[in-house]
Structures are given as structure tokens and as C-alpha cells.
Design an enzyme around this catalytic site. Structure first.
Site, short mmCIF file in Angstrom:
data_model
loop_
_atom_site.label_atom_id
_atom_site.label_comp_id
_atom_site.label_asym_id
_atom_site.label_seq_id
_atom_site.Cartn_x
_atom_site.Cartn_y
_atom_site.Cartn_z
N TYR A 57 72.76 107.14 59.62
CA TYR A 57 72.40 105.77 59.23
C TYR A 57 72.84 105.50 57.80
O TYR A 57 73.45 104.46 57.50
CB TYR A 57 70.89 105.59 59.37
CG TYR A 57 70.34 104.26 58.90
CD1 TYR A 57 70.39 103.15 59.71
CD2 TYR A 57 69.74 104.14 57.64
CE1 TYR A 57 69.87 101.93 59.30
CE2 TYR A 57 69.21 102.94 57.21
CZ TYR A 57 69.28 101.83 58.04
OH TYR A 57 68.77 100.63 57.62
N GLY A 67 71.29 90.11 64.96
CA GLY A 67 69.99 90.77 64.96
C GLY A 67 68.91 89.87 64.40
O GLY A 67 68.00 90.33 63.70
N ALA A 96 75.17 107.00 56.10
CA ALA A 96 76.63 106.98 56.05
C ALA A 96 77.17 105.63 56.51
O ALA A 96 78.08 105.07 55.89
CB ALA A 96 77.21 108.10 56.92
N ALA A 97 76.60 105.10 57.58
CA ALA A 97 77.04 103.81 58.10
C ALA A 97 76.76 102.70 57.09
O ALA A 97 77.62 101.84 56.82
CB ALA A 97 76.35 103.51 59.42
N LYS A 98 75.58 102.72 56.51
CA LYS A 98 75.22 101.68 55.55
C LYS A 98 76.03 101.81 54.26
O LYS A 98 76.32 100.81 53.59
CB LYS A 98 73.73 101.73 55.25
CG LYS A 98 72.85 101.32 56.44
CD LYS A 98 73.10 99.88 56.86
CE LYS A 98 72.08 99.38 57.85
NZ LYS A 98 72.29 97.97 58.22
N ARG A 134 64.06 89.23 65.17
CA ARG A 134 62.82 89.80 64.62
C ARG A 134 63.08 90.45 63.27
O ARG A 134 64.23 90.57 62.85
CB ARG A 134 62.22 90.82 65.58
CG ARG A 134 63.16 91.95 65.96
CD ARG A 134 62.49 92.98 66.86
NE ARG A 134 61.86 92.36 68.00
CZ ARG A 134 62.49 92.05 69.14
NH1 ARG A 134 63.78 92.30 69.25
NH2 ARG A 134 61.86 91.51 70.13
N ILE A 180 60.77 98.00 54.04
CA ILE A 180 60.33 96.65 54.37
C ILE A 180 59.49 96.71 55.64
O ILE A 180 59.80 97.45 56.57
CB ILE A 180 61.54 95.71 54.60
CG1 ILE A 180 62.50 95.75 53.40
CG2 ILE A 180 61.07 94.29 54.87
CD1 ILE A 180 61.94 95.24 52.10
N SER A 208 71.32 99.08 53.02
CA SER A 208 70.04 99.75 52.81
C SER A 208 70.12 100.57 51.53
O SER A 208 71.20 101.05 51.15
CB SER A 208 69.73 100.68 53.99
OG SER A 208 68.63 101.51 53.70
N ASN A 228 73.23 91.41 60.01
CA ASN A 228 71.91 92.00 59.83
C ASN A 228 71.56 93.05 60.88
O ASN A 228 70.72 93.91 60.62
CB ASN A 228 70.85 90.89 59.84
CG ASN A 228 69.45 91.43 59.99
OD1 ASN A 228 68.86 91.95 59.06
ND2 ASN A 228 68.91 91.32 61.21
#
Length: 250
Positions: A152, A19, A154-156, A22, A185, A139, A87
Site C-alpha cells: 500500500y 471511490g 509503495a503504491a501511494k 463513502r 482518518i 497517504s 480517491n
């Protein structure tokens, strides 16, 4: 033990950044390239990755990180790597009851399973030479939760647990594994959230930090450069918050 490289230098080390076209990924690519690393930018958007690669003297590879077979092929083609930065990420702002099983599959595939796939592909070569730096971008949502970002988060959260386990398994090989937990960010992903939620979302994000502002991708990249460097050789299994004090209270 070999003498460490000068502070902030990655001379000749090969780095893989998923990733990386950008946002935070691009800032990490620029930081690593500036530190004299040989960087491969892996991204689904090959045009953007190629443009950045031409700018900083890196290589670009098209990659869907949710495809474990493709990950193995790209790492085999461009590796071995000394530094792996997981990332790539995607978010979807919706209350959990408004999401579907298809949404869960996508979010888990990109935010968690891709970390497993890239690490699984890169680790054997690191183990063979008894050196490696693995940096996983998680995160603060993983530690604090996120209204409208339950899957999101949960995944992080899984990324943090995985990082600790990989650190335990690979310390004997001289490999470190650490995570970085950014707060709000200034990235395209955040801009999408603000576009959907308006100024109210932006104010809530900045008010949740002690410093009262958004972070910049370069501030996360600085943390990644440190963790990739020889100066961080005695740090492993940690999660470094780059979030302006988010979650500490006023």
C-alpha cells in the site's frame, strides 16, 4: 486570465470523484456539491453511490477503477471534467512476507494504476480547454512507510511521484496536479484496521500525530475543495499532509 470564482465556490464545474460513495470520497462529494459543482460519483458500490447522489444532487456511475477500459468508457460517457479526484483505495494489513503476488496486483491496481487510468482518460479534454484540477489522494504511509502496509505504501508513493510528473507535463495547459496525504482518518478502511488490530492499533495511530486524535473525512475534503478552487491556481506538484502533524515527532 478570467476573474476567479468567489472563495470556496466551484460554480458549474464538472468533478469526477472515484471511490466517492463513502469515507473521504463521500466527504469530498458533499463538499464539492455544496460548492455548486456538478459531481459524478464513480464507485464499485452503485447502491451507496446512488444514495449519496440523491442526497446531494450528483450523478452516480458504477465503476471498477482497476479496469482501465471501463474507466475510459465512464469518463467518456459523463465527461468532460474540470476536476478529477483520484480517491479510490484499498488496503490489506499484513506483513510483506505474508502477502502474495495476487495481493500485490490488487493493491497496485486500485491504489496506483487506477490513478493512471482515470488521469489518462480525463486529461485530453482538460488540455483541450487549457484548464484542469487533478487531486490525488495518497497517504502519509507513502512518506513514512507503514508496518503491515508495505505494498500500500509503495503504491501511494507512486501516486506522489506521478502527481509531480503530471504537474510538470501539464502546467503549460493551465492544469494543476496536487496530492493530499491523509494520516489516520475516521473511515471504514481505518475501522477495518482497528477491528483487526484492536485498541493497540488505534493508540499507535493517534500517538503518531502531534494533535493526538484521528482526523475526520471532512477535514480532508476541505483540503480538496481548496486545491480544486481558483484560490489554489498557483499551487501544483505539491503533496499536502492532512495528518495532524504525523511524522514530525513529539
Amino acid at each position: 486570465m478570467a476573474a476567479p470564482l468567489p472563495f470556496g465556490r466551484l460554480d458549474g464545474r464538472r468533478a469526477f470523484v472515484s471511490g466517492g460513495a463513502r469515507g473521504i470520497g463521500a466527504a469530498i462529494v458533499r463538499s464539492f456539491a455544496g460548492a455548486r459543482a456538478r459531481v459524478v460519483i464513480a464507485d464499485l458500490d452503485l447502491a451507496a453511490a446512488s444514495e449519496l447522489a440523491g442526497e446531494v444532487g450528483a450523478l452516480a456511475a458504477k465503476l471498477d477503477v482497476s479496469d482501465a477500459t471501463a474507466v475510459q468508457a465512464v469518463v467518456a460517457q459523463h465527461g468532460p471534467f474540470d476536476i478529477l479526484v483520484n480517491n479510490a483505495g484499498v488496503d490489506q494489513h499484513a506483513f510483506f512476507t505474508d502477502t502474495t503476488a495476487e495481493d500485490w496486483t490488487k493493491l497496485l491496481a486500485v491504489n496506483l494504476l487506477s490513478v493512471l487510468a482515470c488521469t489518462h482518460a480525463a486529461l485530453p479534454a482538460m488540455q483541450a480547454v487549457r484548464f484542469g484540477r487533478i487531486i490525488n489522494i495518497t497517504s502519509e504511509a507513502a512518506r513514512l512507510g507503514s508496518k503491515g502496509g508495505s505494498v500500500y505504501s509503495a503504491a501511494k508513493g507512486g501516486v506522489i511521484a506521478f502527481t509531480k510528473s503530471i504537474a510538470r507535463e501539464n502546467a503549460r495547459y493551465g492544469i494543476t496536479a496536487n496530492a493530499i496525504a491523509p494520516g489516520p482518518i475516521r473511515t471504514p478502511m481505518l475501522e477495518q484496521a482497528v477491528a483487526k488490530g484492536g485498541d493497540r492499533i488505534l493508540r499507535a495511530m493517534t500517538d503518531a500525530t502531534l494533535l493526538g486524535r484521528l482526523g475526520e473525512p471532512e477535514e480532508v475534503a476541505s483540503a480538496a475543495l481548496f486545491l480544486a478552487s481558483d484560490q489554489a491556481a498557483y499551487i501544483t506538484g505539491e503533496t499536502l499532509g492532512v495528518s495532524g502533524g504525523m511524522g514530525l515527532g513529539g
